[in-house]
Scaffold this motif. Structure first.
Motif, PDB file in Angstrom:
ATOM      1  N   ASP A   1       0.836  -1.206   0.000  1.00 48.07           N
ATOM      2  CA  ASP A   1       0.000   0.000   0.000  1.00 48.07           C
ATOM      3  C   ASP A   1       0.867   1.251   0.000  1.00 48.07           C
ATOM      4  OD1 ASP A   1      -2.782  -1.122   0.227  1.00 48.07           O
ATOM      5  OD2 ASP A   1      -1.835  -2.079   1.957  1.00 48.07           O
ATOM      6  N   ALA A   2       2.115   1.102   0.423  1.00 51.93           N
ATOM      7  CA  ALA A   2       3.090   2.188   0.367  1.00 51.93           C
ATOM      8  C   ALA A   2       4.479   1.571   0.417  1.00 51.93           C
ATOM      9  CB  ALA A   2       2.895   3.171   1.520  1.00 51.93           C
ATOM     10  N   LEU A   3       5.439   2.301  -0.128  1.00 50.62           N
ATOM     11  CA  LEU A   3       6.824   1.829  -0.180  1.00 50.62           C
ATOM     12  C   LEU A   3       7.745   2.968   0.241  1.00 50.62           C
ATOM     13  CD1 LEU A   3       9.111  -0.157  -1.127  1.00 50.62           C
ATOM     14  CD2 LEU A   3       8.833   0.834  -3.416  1.00 50.62           C
ATOM     15  N   ILE A   4       8.771   2.638   1.018  1.00 52.79           N
ATOM     16  CA  ILE A   4       9.809   3.599   1.395  1.00 52.79           C
ATOM     17  C   ILE A   4      11.128   3.063   0.856  1.00 52.79           C
ATOM     18  CG2 ILE A   4      10.969   4.793   3.284  1.00 52.79           C
ATOM     19  CD1 ILE A   4       8.504   4.271   5.012  1.00 52.79           C
ATOM     20  N   THR A   5      11.793   3.846  -0.009  1.00 53.49           N
ATOM     21  CA  THR A   5      12.986   3.343  -0.686  1.00 53.49           C
ATOM     22  C   THR A   5      13.809   4.506  -1.220  1.00 53.49           C
ATOM     23  OG1 THR A   5      13.718   1.750  -2.385  1.00 53.49           O
ATOM     24  CG2 THR A   5      11.877   3.183  -2.956  1.00 53.49           C
TER      25      THR A   5
ATOM     26  N   SER B   1      15.756   6.629  -4.215  1.00 51.30           N
ATOM     27  CA  SER B   1      15.285   6.918  -5.575  1.00 51.30           C
ATOM     28  C   SER B   1      16.359   6.613  -6.609  1.00 51.30           C
ATOM     29  CB  SER B   1      14.824   8.377  -5.686  1.00 51.30           C
ATOM     30  OG  SER B   1      15.732   9.259  -5.049  1.00 51.30           O
ATOM     31  N   GLY B   2      16.943   5.414  -6.507  1.00 48.41           N
ATOM     32  CA  GLY B   2      17.841   4.942  -7.550  1.00 48.41           C
ATOM     33  C   GLY B   2      17.066   4.674  -8.828  1.00 48.41           C
ATOM     34  N   TYR B   3      17.775   4.482  -9.928  1.00 50.47           N
ATOM     35  CA  TYR B   3      17.124   4.350 -11.239  1.00 50.47           C
ATOM     36  C   TYR B   3      16.050   3.268 -11.233  1.00 50.47           C
ATOM     37  CZ  TYR B   3      16.391   3.699 -16.225  1.00 50.47           C
ATOM     38  OH  TYR B   3      15.799   3.598 -17.467  1.00 50.47           O
ATOM     39  N   ASN B   4      16.395   2.071 -10.783  1.00 52.19           N
ATOM     40  CA  ASN B   4      15.455   0.956 -10.882  1.00 52.19           C
ATOM     41  C   ASN B   4      14.252   1.139  -9.964  1.00 52.19           C
ATOM     42  OD1 ASN B   4      16.955  -0.679 -12.810  1.00 52.19           O
ATOM     43  ND2 ASN B   4      18.458  -0.915 -11.183  1.00 52.19           N
ATOM     44  N   SER B   5      14.491   1.461  -8.696  1.00 49.68           N
ATOM     45  CA  SER B   5      13.383   1.629  -7.752  1.00 49.68           C
ATOM     46  C   SER B   5      12.453   2.754  -8.179  1.00 49.68           C
ATOM     47  CB  SER B   5      13.923   1.912  -6.347  1.00 49.68           C
ATOM     48  OG  SER B   5      14.666   0.819  -5.863  1.00 49.68           O
ATOM     49  N   PHE B   6      13.034   3.841  -8.669  1.00 44.71           N
ATOM     50  CA  PHE B   6      12.247   5.002  -9.077  1.00 44.71           C
ATOM     51  C   PHE B   6      11.291   4.644 -10.210  1.00 44.71           C
ATOM     52  CE2 PHE B   6      11.828   8.819 -11.797  1.00 44.71           C
ATOM     53  CZ  PHE B   6      11.302   9.716 -10.882  1.00 44.71           C
ATOM     54  N   HIS B   7      11.824   4.022 -11.247  1.00 43.10           N
ATOM     55  CA  HIS B   7      10.980   3.723 -12.403  1.00 43.10           C
ATOM     56  C   HIS B   7      10.020   2.566 -12.129  1.00 43.10           C
ATOM     57  CE1 HIS B   7      14.123   6.201 -14.295  1.00 43.10           C
ATOM     58  NE2 HIS B   7      13.114   6.595 -15.045  1.00 43.10           N
ATOM     59  N   GLU B   8      10.433   1.611 -11.321  1.00 41.99           N
ATOM     60  CA  GLU B   8       9.509   0.548 -10.936  1.00 41.99           C
ATOM     61  C   GLU B   8       8.311   1.126 -10.190  1.00 41.99           C
ATOM     62  OE1 GLU B   8      12.685  -3.167 -10.342  1.00 41.99           O
ATOM     63  OE2 GLU B   8      11.964  -2.020  -8.617  1.00 41.99           O
ATOM     64  N   SER B   9       8.575   1.985  -9.216  1.00 43.70           N
ATOM     65  CA  SER B   9       7.499   2.528  -8.389  1.00 43.70           C
ATOM     66  C   SER B   9       6.521   3.360  -9.207  1.00 43.70           C
ATOM     67  CB  SER B   9       8.084   3.382  -7.261  1.00 43.70           C
ATOM     68  OG  SER B   9       8.820   2.586  -6.360  1.00 43.70           O
TER      69      SER B   9
ATOM     70  N   GLY C   1       4.763   1.345 -11.995  1.00 45.23           N
ATOM     71  CA  GLY C   1       3.880   0.364 -11.374  1.00 45.23           C
ATOM     72  C   GLY C   1       2.840   0.978 -10.462  1.00 45.23           C
ATOM     73  N   ALA C   2       2.792   2.327 -10.389  1.00 43.55           N
ATOM     74  CA  ALA C   2       1.804   3.052  -9.579  1.00 43.55           C
ATOM     75  C   ALA C   2       1.827   2.604  -8.119  1.00 43.55           C
ATOM     76  CB  ALA C   2       0.406   2.903 -10.173  1.00 43.55           C
ATOM     77  N   VAL C   3       3.026   2.511  -7.546  1.00 41.88           N
ATOM     78  CA  VAL C   3       3.185   2.164  -6.132  1.00 41.88           C
ATOM     79  C   VAL C   3       3.382   3.459  -5.342  1.00 41.88           C
ATOM     80  CG1 VAL C   3       4.544   0.889  -4.437  1.00 41.88           C
ATOM     81  CG2 VAL C   3       4.288  -0.017  -6.766  1.00 41.88           C
ATOM     82  N   PRO C   4       2.489   3.831  -4.432  1.00 43.88           N
ATOM     83  CA  PRO C   4       2.685   5.046  -3.632  1.00 43.88           C
ATOM     84  C   PRO C   4       4.000   4.954  -2.850  1.00 43.88           C
ATOM     85  CG  PRO C   4       0.435   4.244  -3.410  1.00 43.88           C
ATOM     86  CD  PRO C   4       1.208   3.169  -4.123  1.00 43.88           C
ATOM     87  N   THR C   5       4.902   5.892  -3.099  1.00 49.76           N
ATOM     88  CA  THR C   5       6.270   5.740  -2.606  1.00 49.76           C
ATOM     89  C   THR C   5       6.780   6.999  -1.923  1.00 49.76           C
ATOM     90  OG1 THR C   5       6.756   4.173  -4.395  1.00 49.76           O
ATOM     91  CG2 THR C   5       8.636   5.161  -3.271  1.00 49.76           C
TER      92      THR C   5
ATOM     93  N   ALA D   1       4.731  11.132  -5.949  1.00 47.72           N
ATOM     94  CA  ALA D   1       5.449  10.488  -4.850  1.00 47.72           C
ATOM     95  C   ALA D   1       5.715  11.545  -3.795  1.00 47.72           C
ATOM     96  CB  ALA D   1       6.759   9.869  -5.336  1.00 47.72           C
ATOM     97  N   LEU D   2       6.254  11.119  -2.669  1.00 48.48           N
ATOM     98  CA  LEU D   2       6.707  12.040  -1.634  1.00 48.48           C
ATOM     99  C   LEU D   2       8.197  11.821  -1.429  1.00 48.48           C
ATOM    100  CD1 LEU D   2       3.836  11.719   1.009  1.00 48.48           C
ATOM    101  CD2 LEU D   2       4.101  13.450  -0.784  1.00 48.48           C
ATOM    102  N   THR D   3       8.859  12.797  -0.837  1.00 49.99           N
ATOM    103  CA  THR D   3      10.286  12.657  -0.591  1.00 49.99           C
ATOM    104  C   THR D   3      10.656  13.301   0.731  1.00 49.99           C
ATOM    105  OG1 THR D   3      12.512  13.073  -1.488  1.00 49.99           O
ATOM    106  CG2 THR D   3      10.845  14.768  -1.894  1.00 49.99           C
ATOM    107  N   LEU D   4      11.612  12.704   1.414  1.00 47.93           N
ATOM    108  CA  LEU D   4      12.162  13.221   2.662  1.00 47.93           C
ATOM    109  C   LEU D   4      13.662  13.005   2.655  1.00 47.93           C
ATOM    110  CD1 LEU D   4       9.771  11.921   5.508  1.00 47.93           C
ATOM    111  CD2 LEU D   4      10.029  14.291   4.741  1.00 47.93           C
ATOM    112  N   GLU D   5      14.370  13.831   3.392  1.00 49.68           N
ATOM    113  CA  GLU D   5      15.784  13.581   3.607  1.00 49.68           C
ATOM    114  C   GLU D   5      15.943  12.381   4.533  1.00 49.68           C
ATOM    115  OE1 GLU D   5      18.268  15.087   2.091  1.00 49.68           O
ATOM    116  OE2 GLU D   5      16.840  16.351   0.993  1.00 49.68           O
ATOM    117  N   ALA D   6      17.061  11.694   4.405  1.00 52.18           N
ATOM    118  CA  ALA D   6      17.271  10.476   5.184  1.00 52.18           C
ATOM    119  C   ALA D   6      17.368  10.743   6.681  1.00 52.18           C
ATOM    120  CB  ALA D   6      18.530   9.760   4.699  1.00 52.18           C
ATOM    121  N   ASP D   7      17.625  11.994   7.079  1.00 55.08           N
ATOM    122  CA  ASP D   7      17.720  12.302   8.509  1.00 55.08           C
ATOM    123  C   ASP D   7      16.407  12.835   9.074  1.00 55.08           C
ATOM    124  OD1 ASP D   7      17.671  14.726   7.242  1.00 55.08           O
ATOM    125  OD2 ASP D   7      19.513  15.513   8.143  1.00 55.08           O
TER     126      ASP D   7
END
Length: 353
Positions: A252-256, A258-266, A269-273, A299-305
């Motif tokens: 239902d959601a993914l946290i990962t 944003s490398g090339y593969n994960s970004f384009h897969e998400s 594939g319409a995975v809320p990320t 998608a949403l984005t946050l810094e790793a910290d």
């Protein structure tokens, strides 16, 4: 007799370059025999996919000076090529190592393809000086290309659509994916997939993410690849999966990152990320990918910290029905074709010329 194709890739603990090459190798027609030479510790995954593979440790991991290491790499590749007599050589790597140069110069009579993804940092520009060693430079498509201002922009290359190892339609149906992930139907499932890109910060980041998710009414699956041991005391939500994208219909959601593969897969594939871009010397511009998707509400984005409160708020936004509906309505996969097929066809053409 099958024609041998020699696939060379860099990476270390990552999977990006190797995964793209697997995407191409698995879409070749009959009559070709892919053989892999890689610096990725993921070599066992190539073998599990049914392909011969040789692992060569990167000079940083081997604690060797670059000069002698490149000499050894070059001699090893020359010996391998003499034995295999490859019909073509395919390199997926940002860095064109001296050992690669040795091989490419000696095998200039055969097709030599460079799969060179975009979104480079400026510090990698000098590797473009080696483009003349290749008969073809191929650039896998990038959804966020309009934000790319790096060295590869304007550099001659054959551009193909984004490349995925598994296409969205090849994933498991949601009900089967949920069952394989041991997820019930009563609560949302949030997948966490960090890999190794955060280095020594990974354990702390995972702890903060899991702590935030534990306060929410969600199920969690903490995904590790077979190359990423979960530690001596793995949590109950830990699962070892590769390729995890095959089961992403159950997320239902993914946290990962944003490398090339994960970004384009998400996105395809319409995975809320929730993307956690990683920055570092030699890495691609993950921050620009995450910014592009977030600015379009994809998608949403946050810094790793980021703190636990920010993480929890972002996940709640992803789980809102209107977010997933808007992502599906964007239809990013409509009209998309997998660039891996284009590369496989071009490779076959070059070998037959």
């Amino acid at each position: 007799m099958a024609r041998t194709l020699l696939f060379l890739s860099s990476n270390g603990v990552g999977l990006g370059h190797l995964t793209r090459q697997l995407a191409v190798a698995t879409r070749l027609t009959a009559g070709f025999r892919p053989v892999f030479h890689t610096m990725a510790t993921a070599a066992q995954l190539v073998r599990a996919a049914g392909f011969p593979v040789l692992f060569h440790q990167h000079h940083l991991a081997a604690n060797l000076p670059p000069g002698p290491w490149n000499d050894m790499l070059g001699q090893e590749l020359l010996a391998l090529a003499d034995r295999l007599d490859p019909a073509a050589i395919i390199v997926d790597s940002t860095a064109i190592f001296g050992g690669y140069v040795t091989l490419l110069q000696h095998w200039a009579h055969r097709p030599r393809l460079w799969l060179r993804r975009p979104m480079w940092q400026e510090g990698n520009r000098h590797f473009l000086d080696h483009a003349g060693l290749f008969s073809d430079v191929i650039e896998p498509g990038e959804l966020a290309a309009e934000l790319d201002q790096g060295p590869t922009t304007g550099h001659p290359a054959l551009k193909v659509p984004p490349v995925l190892h598994i296409s969205p339609h090849q994933r498991q149906p949601r009900t089967i994916a949920r069952r394989l992930l041991s997820a019930d139907d009563d609560r949302p499932l949030v997948a966490l997939q960090l890999g190794h890109v955060f280095g020594s910060r990974t354990a702390d980041l995972r702890h903060r993410l899991l702590a935030a998710l534990e306060r929410m009414t969600v199920q969690v699956v903490d995904i590790h690849s077979p190359l990423e041991p979960p530690g001596p005391d793995p949590g109950p939500c830990t699962q070892i999966l590769y390729p995890s994208y095959a089961l992403s219909t159950g997320f239902d959601a993914l946290i990962t990152p944003s490398g090339y593969n994960s970004f384009h897969e998400s996105l395809l594939g319409a995975v809320p990320t929730l993307f956690l871009p990683q920055a570092g010397p030699g890495m691609d511009r993950q921050d620009l990918r995450a910014l592009w998707a977030a600015s379009r509400g994809l998608a949403l984005t946050l810094e790793a910290d980021a703190g636990e409160a920010g993480i929890a708020d972002a996940v709640q936004q992803l789980l809102a029905p209107d977010f997933s509906q808007a992502l599906a309505a964007a239809g990013l996969a409509e009209g998309w074709t997998n660039g891996a097929f284009d590369i496989a066809r071009l490779l076959a053409q070059r070998v037959q010329e």
